[in-house]
Design a protein around this motif. Sequence first.
Motif, PDB file in Angstrom:
ATOM      1  N   PHE A  40       4.886  13.751  -0.800  1.00 34.34           N
ATOM      2  CA  PHE A  40       5.475  13.533  -1.606  1.00 34.34           C
ATOM      3  C   PHE A  40       5.476  12.485  -2.066  1.00 34.34           C
ATOM      4  N   SER A  41       5.304  11.705  -1.115  1.00 32.13           N
ATOM      5  CA  SER A  41       5.790  10.473  -0.933  1.00 32.13           C
ATOM      6  C   SER A  41       4.819   9.574  -1.705  1.00 32.13           C
ATOM      7  N   LYS A  42       3.609  10.286  -2.462  1.00 31.12           N
ATOM      8  CA  LYS A  42       2.766   9.038  -3.173  1.00 31.12           C
ATOM      9  C   LYS A  42       2.431   9.857  -4.421  1.00 31.12           C
ATOM     10  N   SER A  43       2.692  11.404  -3.923  1.00 26.00           N
ATOM     11  CA  SER A  43       2.554  12.534  -5.794  1.00 26.00           C
ATOM     12  C   SER A  43       3.820  11.734  -6.570  1.00 26.00           C
TER      13      SER A  43
ATOM     14  N   GLY B  91      -6.239   2.780  11.602  1.00 29.38           N
ATOM     15  CA  GLY B  91      -6.613   4.516  10.923  1.00 29.38           C
ATOM     16  C   GLY B  91      -4.879   4.385  10.768  1.00 29.38           C
ATOM     17  N   ALA B  92      -4.150   5.100  10.444  1.00 32.99           N
ATOM     18  CA  ALA B  92      -2.356   5.220   9.971  1.00 32.99           C
ATOM     19  C   ALA B  92      -1.463   4.917  11.105  1.00 32.99           C
ATOM     20  N   ILE B  93      -0.606   3.963  10.774  1.00 32.85           N
ATOM     21  CA  ILE B  93       0.469   3.338  11.476  1.00 32.85           C
ATOM     22  C   ILE B  93       1.088   4.225  11.793  1.00 32.85           C
TER      23      ILE B  93
ATOM     24  N   GLN C  51      -9.991   7.526   3.902  1.00 30.90           N
ATOM     25  CA  GLN C  51      -9.753   7.086   4.948  1.00 30.90           C
ATOM     26  C   GLN C  51      -8.647   5.941   4.906  1.00 30.90           C
ATOM     27  N   GLN C  52      -7.740   6.425   5.907  1.00 31.68           N
ATOM     28  CA  GLN C  52      -6.207   4.917   6.144  1.00 31.68           C
ATOM     29  C   GLN C  52      -6.910   3.636   7.215  1.00 31.68           C
ATOM     30  N   PRO C  53      -7.723   2.570   7.233  1.00 28.50           N
ATOM     31  CA  PRO C  53      -7.037   2.068   5.140  1.00 28.50           C
ATOM     32  C   PRO C  53      -8.087   2.040   4.749  1.00 28.50           C
TER      33      PRO C  53
ATOM     34  N   GLY D 276      11.153  16.205   6.256  1.00 30.74           N
ATOM     35  CA  GLY D 276      11.736  15.326   5.642  1.00 30.74           C
ATOM     36  C   GLY D 276      10.177  13.926   6.046  1.00 30.74           C
ATOM     37  N   GLY D 277       9.712  13.932   5.048  1.00 29.58           N
ATOM     38  CA  GLY D 277       7.661  13.136   5.532  1.00 29.58           C
ATOM     39  C   GLY D 277       6.854  13.524   6.085  1.00 29.58           C
ATOM     40  N   ALA D 278       5.674  13.525   5.841  1.00 28.09           N
ATOM     41  CA  ALA D 278       4.652  13.662   6.180  1.00 28.09           C
ATOM     42  C   ALA D 278       4.670  12.940   8.772  1.00 28.09           C
ATOM     43  N   GLN D 279       5.904  11.668   8.382  1.00 27.63           N
ATOM     44  CA  GLN D 279       5.926  10.970   9.467  1.00 27.63           C
ATOM     45  C   GLN D 279       7.058  11.895  10.533  1.00 27.63           C
ATOM     46  N   GLN D 280       7.617  12.738  10.049  1.00 25.34           N
ATOM     47  CA  GLN D 280       8.430  14.001  10.664  1.00 25.34           C
ATOM     48  C   GLN D 280       7.617  14.826  10.791  1.00 25.34           C
ATOM     49  N   ALA D 281       6.277  15.251  10.564  1.00 26.21           N
ATOM     50  CA  ALA D 281       5.562  16.415  10.431  1.00 26.21           C
ATOM     51  C   ALA D 281       4.516  15.712  11.690  1.00 26.21           C
ATOM     52  N   PHE D 282       4.745  14.466  11.784  1.00 22.69           N
ATOM     53  CA  PHE D 282       3.452  14.162  13.074  1.00 22.69           C
ATOM     54  C   PHE D 282       3.899  14.093  14.361  1.00 22.69           C
ATOM     55  N   HIS D 283       5.567  13.905  14.419  1.00 20.00           N
ATOM     56  CA  HIS D 283       6.397  13.679  15.509  1.00 20.00           C
ATOM     57  C   HIS D 283       6.601  15.110  16.052  1.00 20.00           C
TER      58      HIS D 283
ATOM     59  N   THR E   3       0.510  -0.789   0.766  1.00 20.19           N
ATOM     60  CA  THR E   3       0.089  -0.077   0.583  1.00 20.19           C
ATOM     61  C   THR E   3       1.045   1.392  -0.150  1.00 20.19           C
ATOM     62  N   ALA E   4       2.038   0.979   0.308  1.00 17.35           N
ATOM     63  CA  ALA E   4       2.773   2.295   0.751  1.00 17.35           C
ATOM     64  C   ALA E   4       3.150   2.694  -0.434  1.00 17.35           C
ATOM     65  N   LEU E   5       3.644   2.338  -1.810  1.00 16.19           N
ATOM     66  CA  LEU E   5       4.508   2.858  -2.627  1.00 16.19           C
ATOM     67  C   LEU E   5       3.691   3.453  -4.005  1.00 16.19           C
TER      68      LEU E   5
ATOM     69  N   LEU F  83      12.309  10.512  -1.836  1.00 14.80           N
ATOM     70  CA  LEU F  83      12.568  11.678  -1.729  1.00 14.80           C
ATOM     71  C   LEU F  83      12.923  12.198   0.597  1.00 14.80           C
ATOM     72  N   ARG F  84      11.563  11.356   0.970  1.00 15.61           N
ATOM     73  CA  ARG F  84      11.718  11.501   2.143  1.00 15.61           C
ATOM     74  C   ARG F  84      11.151  13.011   2.460  1.00 15.61           C
ATOM     75  N   LEU F  85       9.726  13.405   1.742  1.00 17.29           N
ATOM     76  CA  LEU F  85      10.106  15.579   1.877  1.00 17.29           C
ATOM     77  C   LEU F  85       8.446  15.000   2.057  1.00 17.29           C
TER      78      LEU F  85
ATOM     79  N   GLU G 153      -4.797  17.488   9.660  1.00 13.89           N
ATOM     80  CA  GLU G 153      -4.660  16.735   8.391  1.00 13.89           C
ATOM     81  C   GLU G 153      -3.741  15.689   7.735  1.00 13.89           C
ATOM     82  N   ASP G 154      -4.103  14.832   7.739  1.00 17.37           N
ATOM     83  CA  ASP G 154      -3.358  13.808   6.438  1.00 17.37           C
ATOM     84  C   ASP G 154      -3.662  13.728   5.290  1.00 17.37           C
ATOM     85  N   ASP G 155      -3.371  14.883   4.088  1.00 19.01           N
ATOM     86  CA  ASP G 155      -3.979  14.194   2.993  1.00 19.01           C
ATOM     87  C   ASP G 155      -3.267  13.758   2.376  1.00 19.01           C
ATOM     88  N   TYR G 156      -2.662  12.546   2.070  1.00 20.30           N
ATOM     89  CA  TYR G 156      -1.853  11.744   1.989  1.00 20.30           C
ATOM     90  C   TYR G 156      -1.444  11.565   0.725  1.00 20.30           C
ATOM     91  N   ASP G 157      -2.922  11.278   0.169  1.00 21.70           N
ATOM     92  CA  ASP G 157      -2.672  10.923  -1.272  1.00 21.70           C
ATOM     93  C   ASP G 157      -3.636  11.541  -2.054  1.00 21.70           C
TER      94      ASP G 157
HETATM   95  C1  LIG Z   1      -1.654   7.456   6.432  1.00 21.37           C
HETATM   96  C2  LIG Z   1      -0.287   7.633   5.797  1.00 21.37           C
HETATM   97  N1  LIG Z   1      -0.101   9.228   5.677  1.00 21.37           N
HETATM   98  C3  LIG Z   1       1.460   9.901   5.258  1.00 21.37           C
HETATM   99  C4  LIG Z   1       1.861   8.418   4.163  1.00 21.37           C
HETATM  100  C5  LIG Z   1       3.655   8.988   3.954  1.00 21.37           C
HETATM  101  O1  LIG Z   1       3.558   9.649   4.884  1.00 21.37           O
HETATM  102  P1  LIG Z   1       5.741  10.007   4.585  1.00 21.37           P
HETATM  103  O2  LIG Z   1       5.850  10.985   4.098  1.00 21.37           O
HETATM  104  O3  LIG Z   1       6.342   9.777   5.893  1.00 21.37           O
HETATM  105  O4  LIG Z   1       6.547   8.926   3.989  1.00 21.37           O
HETATM  106  C6  LIG Z   1       1.716   7.583   4.231  1.00 21.37           C
HETATM  107  C7  LIG Z   1       2.495   6.661   3.671  1.00 21.37           C
HETATM  108  O5  LIG Z   1       2.389   5.895   2.971  1.00 21.37           O
HETATM  109  C8  LIG Z   1       0.349   6.969   5.110  1.00 21.37           C
HETATM  110  O6  LIG Z   1       0.351   5.572   5.020  1.00 21.37           O
END
Ligand SMILES: Cc1ncc(COP(=O)(O)O)c(C=O)c1O
Length: 507
Positions: free
Chosen positions: A336-339, A229-231, A276-278, A203-210, A138-140, A344-346, A304-308
């Motif tokens: 930018f991980s999906k788009s 929800g999102a892991i 909604q994830q997932p 450095g990616g959405a993950q860093q934003a959440f932290h 799902t992640a790529l 890139l980790r951006l 609001e996590d607008d990941y895709d």
């Molecule tokens: C729900 C959700 N948010 C954000 C991301 C992207 O995270 P990142 O930008 O850290 O790669 C993903 C990646 O699979 C995701 O599943």
Amino acid sequence: MVKRAGGSLLLSIKIDRGSHQPVSTQLCIALRDLILTGGFRAGERLPASRTLARDLGLSRTTVIEVFDRLVAEGLVESRTGAGTFVSAVLNASRPRPPQLDAPSMVRTAPRLSTMMAQAVGRFGDRQRLPHMPRAFTTALPAFDVFPMAQWARLSAKYLRGARDELMGYGDPDGSPQLRRALASHLRANRGITCDPGQIFIVGGAQQAFHLIGSTLLNPGEKVWFENPGAIGARNSLIACGAELVPVPVDAEGLQVGEALRLSPEFRLAFVTPSHQQPMGCVMSLERRFALLHAAERAGAWVIEDDYDGEFFFGGRPPPTLKSVDTTGQVIYVGTFSKSLFPALRLGYMLVPPTLVDTFRTIMGKFLQGVPSQTQALVAAFLDDGHFAAHVRRMRHIYLERHGALLAASRKHLTGLLDVVPTHSGLHTVAYLPPAVSEVAISREADRHHVTASPIGRFALAPVAANGLVLGFGGVPPKLIDAGVEVLAQVLEARLGPVAARRAGARR
Ligand SMILES: Cc1ncc(COP(=O)(O)O)c(C=O)c1O
């Protein structure tokens, strides 16, 4: 093997001539280890360079070069005419040699902060996200159709720029060019009007959440969190000490009424309204307003996590939560991980005006930004119109792959697995008959090199849904067909072809 002059075994130094590491480096490391771990005493004379060279089959020049390095490091002293001696300083300040069999070294785990210790204990082993396309990760996004030639041209152009411009620290908040480009992209495509100064590149959405969690939450504060929800976001917020309140989701997204019943007090809510994830549903407008209302009353923030969200199939996408946020509660996070692609980790976060100064301070004091080259390439990609064209093209491709998954499922999975059509994004869910364990099917599929995550993997608290999360966006159509056949074989082996079809898959 080198021996002390008296014949007793002094040390064993093994030089591996097949190694990529130069022999001088190997000798230097071996001597340094012996000195630091007490093989040589402080003040003791090292074997003469000639002797060492002869015993190890090395040139004397190599040994002298190594002695010079150790002298420069202060570990040995050279006395003209007398030889090379272990520095007397080591008498007082030599580090204690590691005693690998001592219980304190072997068994005692390092003391972590209470919050991190809890988080690490809760998550178990670390997980590596997928690196290569495979059905049905799902992640790529789709790597196979990314315009790599364009990317390479932009990269070469960037590196031909003036060194003074390229090589220093960038703006800690993120490249101004990228932030401007993102502000126009968000206005044109996500209905969001903002000042580029509200955008921070991370450095990616993950860093934003932290970053958001560690900045805005005190340990123990309540966070409404979609269940399932999102892991990644879940892990980051727990690691910041948050107490997550699992809120059920239905076809309209997070159940705000239920959230209010579970925990009227909350400091933050995390949602994925566009897809909604997932589970893949789109949050209804009514729920969006209810959530904003509740957040305003509680004085809470909303992520609001607008990941895709860029990948909406047909029609007009629903508005983002941010675009209807009139009171400034919403922190919008994009990636930018999906788009583009995850290497890139951006990512970026768009914060309400009241949080701009706070995040400016944090970025400037603690982070100093993310790699300038990556930001510059992405900014040029957006400014030159490649990004908009790429997203448009990918929408068609993801729609096609979504169609391929549904078509193959109709052919091979009827009565076994109910694949739910989705309106957007790169993944969907598929329901199993109630008696079939999603974990067992997922494990069995994995043995056949097919990824199909159980929905429960995304759950904070038990959920009623029994099924699998299937990514299709990053999977070339041929792999989609083959993957569906594998799932059919795995399910038929468990249910039997006839029984399965009679039982029928149910949601
Ligand atoms: C729900 C959700 N948010 C954000 C991301 C992207 O995270 P990142 O930008 O850290 O790669 C993903 C990646 O699979 C995701 O599943």
